[in-house]
Design a protein around this motif. Sequence first.
Motif, PDB file in Angstrom:
ATOM      1  N   PHE A 166       0.879  -1.155  -0.037  1.00 17.83           N
ATOM      2  CA  PHE A 166      -0.052  -0.021  -0.007  1.00 17.83           C
ATOM      3  C   PHE A 166       0.937   1.265  -0.053  1.00 17.83           C
ATOM      4  CE2 PHE A 166      -3.045   2.786   1.936  1.00 17.83           C
ATOM      5  CZ  PHE A 166      -3.697   3.081   1.041  1.00 17.83           C
ATOM      6  N   ALA A 197       2.402  -3.260   6.564  1.00 20.98           N
ATOM      7  CA  ALA A 197       1.698  -2.619   5.489  1.00 20.98           C
ATOM      8  C   ALA A 197       1.540  -0.964   6.021  1.00 20.98           C
ATOM      9  CB  ALA A 197       0.316  -3.349   5.472  1.00 20.98           C
ATOM     10  N   LEU A 222      -6.831   7.457  -5.891  1.00 18.09           N
ATOM     11  CA  LEU A 222      -7.096   6.501  -4.915  1.00 18.09           C
ATOM     12  C   LEU A 222      -8.729   5.968  -5.331  1.00 18.09           C
ATOM     13  CD1 LEU A 222      -6.192   4.440  -2.908  1.00 18.09           C
ATOM     14  CD2 LEU A 222      -6.240   6.294  -1.065  1.00 18.09           C
ATOM     15  N   ILE A 250     -10.373   2.341  -5.916  1.00 22.18           N
ATOM     16  CA  ILE A 250     -11.362   1.712  -4.781  1.00 22.18           C
ATOM     17  C   ILE A 250     -12.525   1.530  -5.218  1.00 22.18           C
ATOM     18  CG2 ILE A 250     -12.591   2.211  -2.822  1.00 22.18           C
ATOM     19  CD1 ILE A 250      -9.365   1.769  -2.058  1.00 22.18           C
ATOM     20  N   ILE A 295     -14.980   7.887  -1.528  1.00 17.69           N
ATOM     21  CA  ILE A 295     -14.020   6.914  -0.980  1.00 17.69           C
ATOM     22  C   ILE A 295     -14.628   6.267   0.416  1.00 17.69           C
ATOM     23  CG2 ILE A 295     -11.766   6.710   0.298  1.00 17.69           C
ATOM     24  CD1 ILE A 295     -10.832   8.659  -1.783  1.00 17.69           C
ATOM     25  N   VAL A 296     -15.150   7.092   1.167  1.00 18.58           N
ATOM     26  CA  VAL A 296     -15.716   6.455   2.479  1.00 18.58           C
ATOM     27  C   VAL A 296     -16.775   5.688   2.374  1.00 18.58           C
ATOM     28  CG1 VAL A 296     -16.807   7.168   4.768  1.00 18.58           C
ATOM     29  CG2 VAL A 296     -14.925   8.636   4.035  1.00 18.58           C
ATOM     30  N   VAL A 319     -15.411   2.354   0.901  1.00 13.94           N
ATOM     31  CA  VAL A 319     -14.476   1.353   1.753  1.00 13.94           C
ATOM     32  C   VAL A 319     -15.618   0.856   2.839  1.00 13.94           C
ATOM     33  CG1 VAL A 319     -12.880   1.495   3.420  1.00 13.94           C
ATOM     34  CG2 VAL A 319     -12.645   2.644   1.498  1.00 13.94           C
ATOM     35  N   VAL A 320     -16.571   1.639   3.128  1.00  9.64           N
ATOM     36  CA  VAL A 320     -17.479   1.189   4.203  1.00  9.64           C
ATOM     37  C   VAL A 320     -18.473   0.067   3.613  1.00  9.64           C
ATOM     38  CG1 VAL A 320     -19.314   1.665   6.008  1.00  9.64           C
ATOM     39  CG2 VAL A 320     -17.163   3.017   5.778  1.00  9.64           C
ATOM     40  N   MET A 340     -16.499  -1.039  10.409  1.00 15.63           N
ATOM     41  CA  MET A 340     -15.387  -1.621   9.530  1.00 15.63           C
ATOM     42  C   MET A 340     -14.550  -2.334  10.629  1.00 15.63           C
ATOM     43  SD  MET A 340     -13.914   1.661   7.470  1.00 15.63           S
ATOM     44  CE  MET A 340     -12.769   0.728   6.572  1.00 15.63           C
ATOM     45  N   LYS A 390     -12.328  -7.486   6.835  1.00 13.13           N
ATOM     46  CA  LYS A 390     -10.938  -8.183   5.960  1.00 13.13           C
ATOM     47  C   LYS A 390     -10.116  -6.887   5.718  1.00 13.13           C
ATOM     48  CE  LYS A 390     -11.439  -9.449   1.967  1.00 13.13           C
ATOM     49  NZ  LYS A 390     -11.308  -9.739   0.806  1.00 13.13           N
ATOM     50  N   ASP A 391      -8.891  -7.016   5.798  1.00 11.51           N
ATOM     51  CA  ASP A 391      -7.865  -5.690   5.514  1.00 11.51           C
ATOM     52  C   ASP A 391      -8.219  -4.524   6.157  1.00 11.51           C
ATOM     53  OD1 ASP A 391      -6.502  -7.311   3.558  1.00 11.51           O
ATOM     54  OD2 ASP A 391      -8.192  -6.859   2.135  1.00 11.51           O
ATOM     55  N   GLU A 399      -6.734  -2.902   8.295  1.00 13.23           N
ATOM     56  CA  GLU A 399      -5.708  -1.941   8.672  1.00 13.23           C
ATOM     57  C   GLU A 399      -5.498  -0.922   7.464  1.00 13.23           C
ATOM     58  OE1 GLU A 399      -2.458  -4.179  10.392  1.00 13.23           O
ATOM     59  OE2 GLU A 399      -1.249  -2.437  10.142  1.00 13.23           O
ATOM     60  N   ILE A 400      -5.544  -1.508   6.208  1.00 10.20           N
ATOM     61  CA  ILE A 400      -5.428  -0.800   4.958  1.00 10.20           C
ATOM     62  C   ILE A 400      -6.804   0.065   4.718  1.00 10.20           C
ATOM     63  CG2 ILE A 400      -5.155  -0.914   2.484  1.00 10.20           C
ATOM     64  CD1 ILE A 400      -2.455  -1.439   3.993  1.00 10.20           C
ATOM     65  N   ASN A 401      -7.944  -0.871   4.930  1.00  5.90           N
ATOM     66  CA  ASN A 401      -9.046   0.057   4.395  1.00  5.90           C
ATOM     67  C   ASN A 401      -9.239   1.367   5.399  1.00  5.90           C
ATOM     68  OD1 ASN A 401      -9.669  -1.514   2.506  1.00  5.90           O
ATOM     69  ND2 ASN A 401     -10.963  -3.021   3.544  1.00  5.90           N
ATOM     70  N   LEU A 433      -7.150   3.184   6.548  1.00  5.61           N
ATOM     71  CA  LEU A 433      -6.169   4.442   6.184  1.00  5.61           C
ATOM     72  C   LEU A 433      -6.840   4.984   4.831  1.00  5.61           C
ATOM     73  CD1 LEU A 433      -2.566   2.675   6.076  1.00  5.61           C
ATOM     74  CD2 LEU A 433      -3.064   5.095   6.613  1.00  5.61           C
ATOM     75  N   VAL A 434      -7.481   4.155   4.183  1.00  4.95           N
ATOM     76  CA  VAL A 434      -8.309   4.823   2.859  1.00  4.95           C
ATOM     77  C   VAL A 434      -9.390   5.722   3.292  1.00  4.95           C
ATOM     78  CG1 VAL A 434      -9.430   4.352   0.703  1.00  4.95           C
ATOM     79  CG2 VAL A 434      -7.136   2.871   1.526  1.00  4.95           C
ATOM     80  N   ALA A 435     -10.351   4.894   4.100  1.00  2.17           N
ATOM     81  CA  ALA A 435     -11.530   5.699   4.564  1.00  2.17           C
ATOM     82  C   ALA A 435     -11.048   7.053   5.390  1.00  2.17           C
ATOM     83  CB  ALA A 435     -12.248   4.554   5.451  1.00  2.17           C
TER      84      ALA A 435
END
Lengths: 335, 292, 236
Positions: A58, A111, A260, A264, A303-304, A307-308, B87, B91-92, B94-96, B98-100
């Motif tokens: 990442f 990571a 990004l 995503i 993005i939020v 991801v959620v 969240m 899964k993932d 730690e990375i997700n 960061l992105v969020a």
Amino acid sequence: MMNDVRNNVVGGLLLFFALACAPALVGERYLLNEMIVFLIWASVAVQWNVLTGHAGVFSLGQMLLFAIGAYTVAMTNTYLGISPWFAMPIGATVAALAAVLIGLACLRLAAAYVALLTFAISYMVYVLIITETECFTTVGGGCQRFFGGTSGFSRIDDLGFRKLLRGDWIVGNYYMILGIFALSFLASIIVIHGRLGLAFRALADSPVYAAARGLDRTKFRIVAFVFSAFFTGLTGAAYAAHFRTAGPSLFDFSTLLFILAMVIVGGLRSTWGPVVGAALMMGMVEIAKDMGEIRNTMIGLVIVLFVVLMPDGIAGLSRRVVSRFRKTNDAKEAS
Amino acid sequence: MEAIFQIIVSGLTLGAMYALGSVGLALTYGTMRMFNMAHGVFMAIGAYGAFFAADVLGLPILLALLGGIVLGGVVGALLHLLVVRFMLDTKDFEINILVATAGVGILLQDLLLKLFGAYPFRQPVQIEGTVELGGVVIPVQSLAILFVGFTLISAIAWGLTRTSFGLSIRATAMNRDAARLMGVNATATYLQVLIIAGMLAGAAGVMISSISTLSPDMGTNPAIRAFVICVVAGLGSVGGAGITALALGLIEAAVQYYIGARFGLPLMLALVVIVLVRRPAGLFGREEVVRS
Amino acid sequence: MADLLSVRNLCSGYGHIPVLHDVSFSLPREGVSAIIGPNGHGKTTLLRTLSGLNRSWSGQIEFDGAPIPQSVEARARAGLVHVPQGDQLFMDMTVMENLAMGAYARPKGYDLQTGFAEVFDLFPRLAERRQQRVSSLSGGERRMVGIGRGMMAGGKLLMIDEPSLGLAPIVIEQVYDALRKLASTGAAILVVEENPSRIETVAERFFLMDGGKFEWTGDTEALRNSSDIVATYLGG
């Protein structure tokens, strides 16, 4: 596995020919320019997906690598008079070399460390560029700082299409950028569905087993980083050649997040996701232009929300739909 | 001699601000493996909160400072309730996350820009004047920063080690399942941790803006320093982050004095890389780092 | 008086793989019970499902006369104490801090010193190590901290998973001596143990688990008279 490569390459070629027809259909220079921007960001997103979605690295330093390509074109042209055509591969190589150094420094780490360090390194380079005060030369009566300072570089020589095609020069630029996008996307297909991608999957699924079979995790991560840096740098170089400028605005946090968001939205771990994501995000920002200054708010929200609610992006959604469709079909056949 | 005294004073001031900025970040990562990319914007929100309280509402500066801190805590709570909660255990993560949180960061920064504009307001929450100590002129605000920084950090250190509330946070960080078996509500602990981190970020923001100016992106630079401090200390090491912050503050003050402000961050990063090559989990980190 | 714990048709597992099949049993409010049986047949899973660390798929659990609450922490607060396998201590905390965490769910006015005194009385070694981090302790000492931490909760049922796991025989003796003393206070204890000979003299009720169900149940005398059954399942 070879079928995978073939299907994706055939799909890629279809996309390539469709995009190659675009100048014949799109007359407006503005729209063609937007498509150029799309191809540039799509190429960066595709490489980011190879690195993060497949190799599991990442990195938040992708725009640094992009900027290295762009600055190489700008600086070699401004100081040495080298043509952008020659400077583009040089820019890609410099970005790859920078990736070797950054990779050796960070990629052994876990990571979150990698993300933070690559982010901090990009920011450091940005600060060093904008705080430069001494003039290196004077260009056109103005002070030209070695790395361009806050104003960056402008008036880079054009690619020669203005002389050749006159009013249609942008069509020449369009095909140049399309070529670079095609190269970048093709390379990503070969990596994802080839032996390297297999190694990445093995390392992600079972690091201990992969290590026992002699796969060196750090080495593969550095290879992936350098590979994606080469094409990201190449795209950055093409950016500078097309827009004839390069400046510190390339380091904007909002640009990083815009790309990004493409990755995503499209879906990490896919092949086509970033291309779809890039198209969607470009369209969304285009619509947002008519609604006032809401570009960044929208990028943040998208993005939020993704991801959620949909961390696998559109690619993940389509995978789920396809597998459900197959299941119902199988059930029908069985009954 | 005077130069050294000068470096120590400004180094400790920087260190106190860095500690305020990084301890909350380290606590969040240590407890829930969440790295908050919006931490810098939390700082800016705290700074604007104090500015608004003092300048628009006309509150006394102590109350305004408190307002900035509380606002930081509120934003931390909202982050948990609206985003993080959904969240956890995915899964993932730690990375997700960061992105969020990066997405949340740009969203909130844009909000600040819309509310206050980009004009670099002066932070009214500060004490004017200077004092002379041992032949060196020191701004009173530096002393105020030192005071606020050390007070808050000591309060956190005391709370984490001496109260049952702090014990439950540390227990959750070390072994979440075991903490739950003791009756600790881990989700509530996460909420509390994000509130504390938000409050510390708010305080850091007020302090940082008091010696420069307000702007929506004022948190970027200090947040990156906080990232670096947490990485050097070992992600999640709270005490380590405090010590590293002070040390890096002193080093940076010396670098600024002898070489120039421009090279503070690059030297800091060079130091980080050297440290991490020797100790991949950071100076105070003990957790396993995947090695090849 | 009603049973302390009553379990009916409990099923559970990991992912899609079932481990427990329709387990039913009940425990009275006093005395030591033991779940024995070969490894890998669901003993630990049963304890984890009772404490809530594993989700139960179906079935009912009643604890202290009421349906058991949902979350792990609520079950702990209701007095169901689980000393998990492998101790699961707070490694960077001192012995005292670990013990204090054990009493986390107790009401505000509780005096920790009372609990410390009880634990140190049972495990004098821990009194000497009270200020040490548990990461510096030996395996046996860690086990003692784990059991002591469970005692600190002052719960209604203390469930201990494999108290002898990974310890040297002489240390196992010490741990079981302590359990015997604890049992003499009349507390309700549920111990999981692979080897019935170790627990034989401590417990008064035995459940033999095999293949995710109870294959045999009985008291100490019945266990002594059924050596053939036990031998079938444990090869001993």
